[in-house]
Design a protein around this motif. Structure first.
Motif, short mmCIF file in Angstrom:
data_model
loop_
_atom_site.label_atom_id
_atom_site.label_comp_id
_atom_site.label_asym_id
_atom_site.label_seq_id
_atom_site.Cartn_x
_atom_site.Cartn_y
_atom_site.Cartn_z
N LYS A 250 46.29 13.13 45.91
CA LYS A 250 46.67 11.98 45.11
C LYS A 250 47.94 12.30 44.31
N LYS A 251 48.84 11.32 44.28
CA LYS A 251 50.13 11.46 43.61
C LYS A 251 51.04 12.48 44.29
N GLU A 268 44.02 2.97 59.84
CA GLU A 268 43.70 2.31 58.58
C GLU A 268 43.66 3.31 57.42
N GLN A 269 43.01 4.46 57.66
CA GLN A 269 42.90 5.46 56.60
C GLN A 269 44.26 5.97 56.17
N GLU A 272 46.09 3.28 54.17
CA GLU A 272 45.47 3.06 52.86
C GLU A 272 45.71 4.22 51.91
N ASN A 273 45.85 5.43 52.45
CA ASN A 273 46.13 6.58 51.59
C ASN A 273 47.44 6.40 50.82
N PHE A 275 48.68 3.80 49.32
CA PHE A 275 48.52 3.13 48.02
C PHE A 275 47.30 3.59 47.26
N ARG A 276 46.21 3.95 47.94
CA ARG A 276 45.02 4.41 47.21
C ARG A 276 45.28 5.75 46.52
N LYS A 277 46.11 6.59 47.16
CA LYS A 277 46.46 7.89 46.55
C LYS A 277 47.79 7.84 45.81
N GLU A 278 48.44 6.67 45.83
CA GLU A 278 49.75 6.51 45.19
C GLU A 278 50.72 7.61 45.64
#
Length: 348
Positions: A250-251, A268-269, A272-273, A275-278
């Motif tokens: 993340k980040k 998909e994963q 999505e990582n 934005f979900r992990k920014e």
């Protein structure tokens, strides 16, 4: 002069070519070493987009044997490295000093004749003195600057854990710059055990072959389940271009240095990582900044001269100019494992 002249995709002829007199702002370089870039071989199996016949070679060094009347920055006999990029100096990016993004640039070795020849004429602004540096090392300044361009702008922090996908020449050079930048631990990722062994010898603490181990599980094992702080993609593979998104914490930050040679479709994963992990994604093109050619080049020369960068260890093959076709065949057909392949147009 003699040159290895490209007449069609992967069809080189060793032949006589005219060697032109220097213009007032030019120097003539006697080419002593010229590297084959990975992008050169890709152009041989896809489509050559530039005028033919052509003389390739954009990674080269030599010494000045002639200079124009207006040239003051080098003297005859000076050992120099060639800067192959010819910015237009008039577009908004050039005026802002962002030369890598020039909208109308020239390029030695594709748009104009390059280093797979005994001699090359270049504008004097496109050479840098190299002191007593070995010519083969100097011929690797351009890829070294490419790797540094990525590392400088991804800005790893002291103590970071980094992953490098693809440990060919650019990957191995990026590993060395990451070490200099203070990265605590580097995970080298490649499908060649031989390349991974070389990466370990270069100082990588961890290696992963995704054909043998589960990549994500291994990275989590090595990072206490967090993922890496920085991932650099140097392979130019649609597989690794996606995998970067799966192993970064993340980040975290991801830098893309490898060229895309086919469409990249994300799971998909992976998507999505972002934005979900920014995650922060950055792309890096070429290796030029202001003042031209930029700190990527001047720092590369300084660190080589100080013995801080290993280059000779990365050279696996050397071919005389007349065997340029043989060199390309070796690389394109992968007849054997290779690292950096050098063409030697002239002997000392």
């Amino acid at each position: 002069m003699k040159a290895a002249v490209l007449h069609s995709e992967n069809h080189f002829i060793y032949q006589d070519m005219e060697s032109f007199e220097c213009q007032n702002d030019e120097v003539k370089i006697k080419v002593m070493a010229a590297g084959i870039c990975g992008s050169d071989t890709h152009k041989m199996v896809s489509k050559w987009k530039y005028p033919l016949p052509a003389i390739m070679g954009h990674e080269f060094s030599g010494y000045v044997v002639e200079k124009g009347s207006d040239v003051a920055n080098v003297e005859i006999g000076d050992r120099v490295v060639a800067i192959p990029f010819l910015p237009c100096h008039t577009c908004e990016y050039c005026k802002s000093g962002v030369y890598s993004l020039c909208e109308d640039h020239g390029m030695i070795g594709s748009k104009s004749y390059g280093g797979f020849a005994e001699y090359v004429n270049l504008k004097a602004t496109n050479v840098l003195p190299i002191g007593n540096m070995d010519f083969e090392e100097a011929a690797m300044i351009e890829p070294l600057a490419v790797a540094l361009h990525g590392v400088l702008h991804i800005q790893p922090r002291l103590g970071d854990v980094a992953a490098v996908f693809g440990v060919g020449t650019i990957g191995m050079l990026a590993i060395q710059w990451l070490k200099i930048a203070g990265v605590k631990e580097i995970i080298a990722i490649d499908i060649s055990d031989e390349k991974l062994a070389e990466a370990k010898a270069m100082g990588c603490e961890r290696t992963i072959n995704p054909l043998q181990d589960n990549l994500i599980e291994k990275v989590h094992e090595y990072t206490n389940g967090l993922g890496v702080d920085v991932a650099l993609e140097c392979a130019g593979s649609k597989i690794t271009q996606e995998q970067c998104l799966l192993i970064t914490r993340k980040k975290g930050e991801i830098g893309y240095l490898g060229i895309a040679y086919s469409n990249v479709v994300l799971s998909e994963q992976a998507f999505e990582n972002i934005f979900r992990k920014e995650l922060t994604l950055k792309g890096f093109w070429n290796c030029y900044s202001a003042p031209f050619p930029g700190e990527e080049w001047t720092k590369s020369i300084d660190f080589i001269l100080k013995g801080r960068i290993k280059l000779k260890e990365l050279i696996s093959h050397r071919f005389p100019l007349e065997e340029t076709q043989k060199a390309f065949d070796l690389m394109i057909n992968r007849k054997e494992t290779y690292g950096k392949v050098m063409i030697i147009p002239n002997k000392e």
